[in-house]
Write an enzyme that holds these catalytic residues in place. Structure first.
Site, short mmCIF file in Angstrom:
data_model
loop_
_atom_site.label_atom_id
_atom_site.label_comp_id
_atom_site.label_asym_id
_atom_site.label_seq_id
_atom_site.Cartn_x
_atom_site.Cartn_y
_atom_site.Cartn_z
N GLU A 97 0.84 -1.20 0.00
CA GLU A 97 0.00 0.00 0.00
C GLU A 97 0.88 1.25 0.00
O GLU A 97 0.61 2.22 -0.72
CB GLU A 97 -0.90 -0.02 1.24
CG GLU A 97 -1.74 1.23 1.37
CD GLU A 97 -2.78 1.13 2.50
OE1 GLU A 97 -2.99 0.02 3.04
OE2 GLU A 97 -3.38 2.17 2.82
N GLY A 109 -1.34 33.54 -10.33
CA GLY A 109 -2.76 33.49 -9.93
C GLY A 109 -3.55 32.42 -10.66
O GLY A 109 -4.50 31.85 -10.12
N ASN A 156 2.41 10.55 7.74
CA ASN A 156 3.87 10.60 7.58
C ASN A 156 4.58 10.60 8.94
O ASN A 156 5.72 10.14 9.04
CB ASN A 156 4.27 11.81 6.72
CG ASN A 156 3.99 11.52 5.25
OD1 ASN A 156 3.39 10.49 4.90
ND2 ASN A 156 4.41 12.41 4.37
#
Ligand SMILES: Cc1cc2nc3c(=O)[nH]c(=O)nc-3n(C[C@H](O)[C@H](O)[C@H](O)COP(=O)(O)OP(=O)(O)OC[C@H]3O[C@@H](n4cnc5c(N)ncnc54)[C@H](O)[C@@H]3O)c2cc1C
Length: 382
Positions: free
Chosen positions: A244, A342, A368
């Site tokens: 995973e 932007g 994490n």
């Protein structure tokens, strides 16, 4: 872009098929499915027909019997195409609990439908009260005659709204911690006591029907326990989590490549102070840094994949590729968005979705921080 040394003609042909699938079936429909908050079941069927879902399942159970390199190709092509909303990785992870630990009877029962896309899979670990601390799950599956009686609730479940088959993490012995955990398959069709709650509104991965679900006196046969022995769930999870986590590494890699490609195209077109944004030294350095990080991540993922296939990928190395890969992805998409000015903040530019989709990579699959704990534990041995 990285050259994966393991890629032979078969992998390249498979990658072409998967790329075409994303270009033709997914990319044109992204906006519609983002609006709907769900991927239609028809996409799963199409993927099944192309062998994408069952590439690594055994041939006798509807798969192609190929190595995990082919799944890596799928996750790379998905993210290179700018998608992470289709929960094909979770479907794959759920199925691999069955291929790895299921009995022959269980494989024959469930894998063909998962390979063909007739059935969509989810994996339900997280609960409202516990995410990182899996040993503390509260959902129970208590023996009652020849059935399990299941009670509890889960949240943040990818594919939760559409799942036909759920690999459920539950306590068959609530008095024990890790040793009380078992994995049980729940088939949702017409299942009394099972309810899917709201599909959750999220900052990213908007095409996925991430959902809450509840189990109230749900009954499933004892034969739905994955494997033959109760209390093995935590060990089974620990054995599969490296795969995973490596998937998340490859998804970080593909998404980073996608961000770099879009950004290159943008900065070559956009002009400021009379020159291309590409011509500013800062832009060139940022892009050079991103390209270097991508090469490093590709090498790391490929090393881990070789070790996984050889049965040698350790939990700590898988944790390294997950945290470093996803952290690197977030750094790259942030720098790439910045180079769009932007426009990068506007939804119509792909970098905007890449940015919001990236953030969760540092959270799911084990945060994490938990990854760093796993690594530190391996160092803290005399
Ligand atoms: C979009 C999305 C999809 C998801 N899909 C699935 C799915 O399909 N199936 C599933 O089961 N779950 C899924 N999850 C859940 C995900 O795996 C959890 O959110 C994750 O494991 C963290 O659990 P938590 O949210 O309960 O955070 P918590 O465990 O409450 O953590 C909160 C914070 O505390 C930190 N922390 C916790 N323990 C420690 C420790 N020991 N040391 C240091 N720091 C610590 C964490 O790192 C985090 O920063 C999904 C989540 C999201 C957002």
């Amino acid at each position: 872009m990285p050259n994966h040394m393991w890629m032979n003609d078969d992998h390249i042909a498979f990658a072409d098929t998967v790329k075409r699938f994303f270009d033709e079936e997914v990319t044109p429909n992204k906006d519609t499915w983002t609006e709907a908050g769900v991927i239609p079941k028809s996409l799963w069927k199409k993927a099944g027909e192309l062998g994408i879902l069952g590439a690594t399942f055994p041939e006798e159970h509807g798969g192609l019997g190929l190595s995990r390199h082919f799944d890596a190709v799928t996750f790379l092509e998905q993210t290179k195409a700018g998608d992470s909303g289709w929960g094909v990785s979770v479907h794959n992870i759920a199925a691999h609990y069955i291929t790895a630990f299921g009995t022959d009877e269980q494989k024959a029962r469930w894998l063909p439908g998962l390979a063909s896309g007739d059935k969509v899979a989810a994996i339900a670990m997280t609960e409202p009260g516990t995410g990182s601390d899996l040993q503390a799950v509260k959902t129970t599956a208590i023996r009652d005659g020849n059935e399990y009686l299941i009670n509890g609730s889960k949240t943040f479940i990818t594919n939760g709204g559409s799942a036909d088959l759920i690999v459920l993490v539950a306590k068959t012995d609530p008095s024990a911690k890790g040793r009380g955990v078992s994995l049980i398959v729940v088939e949702t069709e017409n299942l009394e006591g099972f309810a899917v709650g709201r599909c959750l509104k999220k900052m990213g991965m908007k095409r996925n029907d991430t959902a809450e679900m509840s189990f109230t006196d749900v009954r499933v046969p004892l034969t739905n326990l994955i494997g033959t022995e109760e209390g093995q769930g935590f060990i089974q999870l620990m054995k599969q989590l490296p795969w995973e986590r490596l998937i998340l590494g490859y998804m970080a890699l593909g998404a980073s490549q996608c961000a770099l490609e879009h950004t290159l195209a943008y900065v070559k077109e956009r002009k400021a102070f009379g020159k291309r944004v590409m011509d500013f030294q800062n832009t060139r350095f940022k892009l050079a840094e991103a390209a270097t990080k991508i090469e490093l991540l590709a090498s790391f993922c490929d090393t881990c994949l070789t070790e996984l296939e050889a049965g040698q990928l350790t939990a700590e190395k898988a944790a390294m590729v997950k945290w470093w890969g996803t952290q690197t992805q977030c750094e790259i998409v942030d720098e790439c968005l910045q180079l769009h000015g932007g426009y990068g903040y506007m939804s119509e530019y792909p970098i905007s979705e890449l940015y919001t989709d990236a953030r969760v990579q540092k959270i799911y699959g084990g945060t994490n921080e938990i990854m760093k704990e796993v690594i530190a534990r391996s160092l803290d041995i005399d």
